[in-house]
Scaffold this active site. Sequence first.
Site, PDB file in Angstrom:
ATOM      1  N   GLY A 164       0.835  -1.352  -0.008  1.00  0.00           N
ATOM      2  CA  GLY A 164      -0.073   0.010  -0.103  1.00  0.00           C
ATOM      3  C   GLY A 164       0.714   1.336  -0.015  1.00  0.00           C
ATOM      4  N   GLY A 165       2.121   0.883  -0.568  1.00  0.00           N
ATOM      5  CA  GLY A 165       3.097   2.130  -0.610  1.00  0.00           C
ATOM      6  C   GLY A 165       3.796   2.541   0.721  1.00  0.00           C
ATOM      7  N   HIS A 208      -3.006   2.559 -11.887  1.00  0.00           N
ATOM      8  CA  HIS A 208      -3.291   1.572 -10.838  1.00  0.00           C
ATOM      9  C   HIS A 208      -4.650   1.109 -11.249  1.00  0.00           C
ATOM     10  CE1 HIS A 208      -3.998   0.278  -6.364  1.00  0.00           C
ATOM     11  NE2 HIS A 208      -4.946  -0.299  -7.234  1.00  0.00           N
ATOM     12  N   ARG A 293      -9.320  -8.701   1.270  1.00  0.00           N
ATOM     13  CA  ARG A 293     -10.209  -8.326   1.938  1.00  0.00           C
ATOM     14  C   ARG A 293     -11.430  -7.532   0.989  1.00  0.00           C
ATOM     15  NH1 ARG A 293      -6.056  -4.080   1.693  1.00  0.00           N
ATOM     16  NH2 ARG A 293      -6.968  -2.389   0.648  1.00  0.00           N
TER      17      ARG A 293
HETATM   18  C1  MV4 Z   1       5.543   0.606  -8.238  1.00  0.00           C
HETATM   19  C2  MV4 Z   1       5.581   1.844  -9.001  1.00  0.00           C
HETATM   20  C3  MV4 Z   1       6.178   1.960  -9.815  1.00  0.00           C
HETATM   21  N1  MV4 Z   1       7.040   1.022 -10.312  1.00  0.00           N
HETATM   22  N2  MV4 Z   1       6.240  -0.340  -8.360  1.00  0.00           N
HETATM   23  C4  MV4 Z   1       2.448   2.204  -4.799  1.00  0.00           C
HETATM   24  C5  MV4 Z   1       1.525   1.297  -3.866  1.00  0.00           C
HETATM   25  C6  MV4 Z   1       1.866  -0.093  -3.978  1.00  0.00           C
HETATM   26  N3  MV4 Z   1       0.898  -0.976  -4.124  1.00  0.00           N
HETATM   27  C7  MV4 Z   1       3.128  -0.131  -5.271  1.00  0.00           C
HETATM   28  N4  MV4 Z   1       3.128   1.262  -5.532  1.00  0.00           N
HETATM   29  C8  MV4 Z   1       3.952   1.546  -6.445  1.00  0.00           C
HETATM   30  N5  MV4 Z   1       4.888   0.667  -7.160  1.00  0.00           N
HETATM   31  C9  MV4 Z   1       7.173  -0.307  -9.528  1.00  0.00           C
HETATM   32  N6  MV4 Z   1       7.707  -1.073  -9.828  1.00  0.00           N
HETATM   33  C10 MV4 Z   1       4.622   3.016  -8.433  1.00  0.00           C
HETATM   34  C11 MV4 Z   1       3.772   2.622  -7.431  1.00  0.00           C
HETATM   35  C12 MV4 Z   1       3.093   3.994  -7.075  1.00  0.00           C
HETATM   36  C13 MV4 Z   1       1.682   4.009  -7.255  1.00  0.00           C
HETATM   37  C14 MV4 Z   1       0.948   2.895  -7.671  1.00  0.00           C
HETATM   38  C15 MV4 Z   1      -0.302   2.906  -7.771  1.00  0.00           C
HETATM   39  C16 MV4 Z   1      -1.109   4.044  -7.591  1.00  0.00           C
HETATM   40  C17 MV4 Z   1      -0.207   5.210  -6.769  1.00  0.00           C
HETATM   41  C18 MV4 Z   1       0.983   5.067  -6.726  1.00  0.00           C
HETATM   42  C19 MV4 Z   1       1.832   6.354  -6.367  1.00  0.00           C
HETATM   43  C20 MV4 Z   1       3.079   6.113  -6.315  1.00  0.00           C
HETATM   44  C21 MV4 Z   1       3.722   4.948  -6.751  1.00  0.00           C
END
Ligand code: MV4
Length: 447
Positions: A164-165, A208, A293
């Site tokens: 979740g970040g 996302h 969930r």
């Molecule tokens: C990433 C990404 C870019 N590249 N992984 C954020 C939440 C977590 N579930 C994983 N996240 C991210 N993983 C890679 N390899 C960018 C994010 C991300 C992000 C993802 C979905 C929605 C908003 C976001 C905001 C910042 C970073």
Amino acid sequence: MFKKILIANRGEIACRIIWTCKELGIRTVAVYSEADEDALHVRFADEAIRIGPPNPRQSYLSMPAIISAAEITNVDAIHPGYGFLAENARFAEICESCNIRFVGPSPRAIRTMGDKAAARQAMIEAGVPVVPGSDGIVETAEDAQRAGDEIGYPLMLKASAGGGGRGMRIVHDSKDVAGAFETASNEALGAFGDGSMYMERYVGDARHIEIQVVADAHGNVVHLGERECSVQRRHQKLIEESPSPALTPAEREAMGSAAVAACKHIGYESLGTIEFLYDRTRKEFYFMEMNTRIQVEHPVTEMVTNADLVRAQILIAAGEPLNFTQEDVSFVGHSIECRVNAEDPRTFAPSPGKITALNMPGGPGVRVDTHAYAGYTVPPYYDSLVAKIVTYARTRERAIARMQRALEATIVEGIKTTIPLHMQILASEKFRSGDISTRFMDTFFDE
Ligand code: MV4
């Protein structure tokens, strides 16, 4: 079927679960903290047990308090909602050992998906695409250096126990990777009691997009399409919608099939969500995380599929087989959800307090999930969600127009809410054209 369910949660989701239990003829037990004496979930449940002080550690997170309440009231099952104990494998285990059904997946599935490196490994085995990255956990700074130079930059360091970040870090240059590994691993150790890290190529221009799955105890797995959740700030979602304006039918089918394959591979039994990162440049998607969930944004899926996801989740936990197949699922129209939070719309600082006047919208294609009422005091101890305003229409454009008129009819006085921000986003050309990415909010205030 269950005769009585305890809802180990509060707020809108506790009310939402009670609605479905009533329709199923299942009696409900609410639990509440001292801060929630006047909460609606307490009023609507058949029984209510006060379990402790406002601090969630001593109430909604207290396993002994909740199990005691379940024993006293003699329930068949516990529904955990989202947050609190919803993804706590030990809690699921304790429920089962007390002969109380946990409305969710097995402790093993919760544990695998809670360990993000293990989840990534399981997805590789299932043939689900993952972002190119390290082969499992990176043990040392030297390993991080080696793996990093192979993956290339920018890359992401992620904590296995995060999600979740939380516990993530971007590394832009080879000279920074060893240091970043040490810092991030130590932070993860402090925050989660587990310093395990893994690495992935950084996908910069991403969306996302997540797939809703339902899997019963008889091996049937069906997906219910996607939710687009790219409009977030600091990993807090603001607006979600279904379908995603980005996906073609073929991409939806590919993502849905990957999600079903993921569930089948791990023997998943319950409702769940597979989060994907959709690379807008390469037009490819990668597994990110699985949530085991019911999610906050589940209503947009309910609107376009005409499903009751809480009902499905309860029936699955009771051992009922799904009464529909993938071929029976169809997607009609477009749905959008705005999360109305008790927050300052500019700074996002929490704004708890008494709601002095309240009007929630209605009319065609408008759904409101809320526990708020005029005179209700939003306590400062829990998350700031006060209402989910959901619209449904034949097209995205009309769902947006419907949301705008619904928000115009929404009155929440006495506290600050995110409604002005939602109005601003809905009016923006970028949102209206569907040009949204995970960086949408980063640039939003500049334009
Ligand atoms: C990433 C990404 C870019 N590249 N992984 C954020 C939440 C977590 N579930 C994983 N996240 C991210 N993983 C890679 N390899 C960018 C994010 C991300 C992000 C993802 C979905 C929605 C908003 C976001 C905001 C910042 C970073």
